[in-house]
Scaffold this motif. Structure first.
Motif, short mmCIF file in Angstrom:
data_model
loop_
_atom_site.label_atom_id
_atom_site.label_comp_id
_atom_site.label_asym_id
_atom_site.label_seq_id
_atom_site.Cartn_x
_atom_site.Cartn_y
_atom_site.Cartn_z
N TRP A 12 1.03 -1.23 -0.16
CA TRP A 12 0.17 0.16 -0.20
C TRP A 12 0.93 1.12 0.08
N THR A 13 1.75 1.06 1.30
CA THR A 13 2.78 2.32 0.70
C THR A 13 3.56 2.29 -0.68
N LEU A 14 3.98 1.49 -1.61
CA LEU A 14 4.58 1.54 -2.45
C LEU A 14 3.82 2.21 -3.42
N GLY A 15 2.58 1.53 -3.35
CA GLY A 15 1.51 1.85 -4.12
C GLY A 15 1.10 3.60 -4.16
N THR A 53 12.34 7.18 1.60
CA THR A 53 11.66 5.88 0.87
C THR A 53 12.90 4.31 1.30
N VAL A 54 13.68 4.40 0.67
CA VAL A 54 14.84 4.11 1.00
C VAL A 54 14.82 3.72 2.85
N PHE A 64 11.56 5.49 6.34
CA PHE A 64 10.97 6.25 6.88
C PHE A 64 9.53 6.10 6.71
N PHE A 65 8.84 5.62 5.91
CA PHE A 65 6.96 5.92 6.16
C PHE A 65 7.07 4.59 6.41
N LEU A 66 7.16 3.46 6.67
CA LEU A 66 7.48 2.33 7.88
C LEU A 66 7.78 2.51 8.72
#
Length: 164
Positions: free
Chosen positions: A66-69, A103-104, A107-109
């Motif tokens: 979902w985050t990637l999308g 993202t790498v 941070f978002f997860l």
């Protein structure tokens, strides 16, 4: 017409807007699966298994997908906005680079970015689902406002340029 190729203000605003939007929509996704996440965080595996047929790894993988999308859709939307406002493609590429770089790092997860928001939303709700719904809505609205501000800045920048 001569224009600057790189507009730092627009790049920073669009990157900030995407950070808020990605975190906000991600929190809304977690809110939709609130009972499952609550059972996993409380390590109540019987409740977890009664709520879903998926393993914990599958649930976390779906969150990553979902985050990637969300990231892909967000970058695509920013690119279309920049294209419609005749902003050079280099700006969209830089925003893409910033968001991919963030993202790498994971941070978002990670939950680091949301600790204070979790505390604030926890005042209004006792369940994880409702707390994440409130927080996700707040972050998404902030991201939309910042993106709207960057669109207006794009329009003002284009209309105020001097033609040679």
């Amino acid at each position: 017409m001569k224009r600057k190729q790189i507009n730092i203000k627009i790049i920073l605003l669009e990157s900030l807007a995407l950070i808020f939007l990605i975190n906000g929509i991600q929190r809304l996704y977690v809110a939709s699966k609130g009972k499952i996440y609550e059972a996993a965080l409380d390590e109540n595996w019987e409740k977890f298994e009664s709520l879903t047929n998926e393993s914990l790894g599958d649930v976390l993988a779906y969150r990553a997908f979902w985050t990637l999308g969300i990231i892909i859709v967000g970058i695509f939307v920013v690119g279309i906005i920049n294209w419609k406002n005749k902003v050079r493609i280099i700006n969209s590429i830089i925003v893409f680079g910033i968001i991919v770089g963030i993202t790498v790092t994971g941070f978002f997860l990670s939950g680091i970015t949301n600790q204070y928001l979790n505390y604030f939303c926890g005042i209004f709700a006792e369940s994880y689902g409702l707390s994440f719904l409130i927080g996700g809505t707040i972050l998404t609205i902030i991201g939309i406002i910042i993106l709207w501000k960057s669109i207006n800045l794009n329009k003002n920048t284009i209309h105020n340029t001097v033609q040679n």
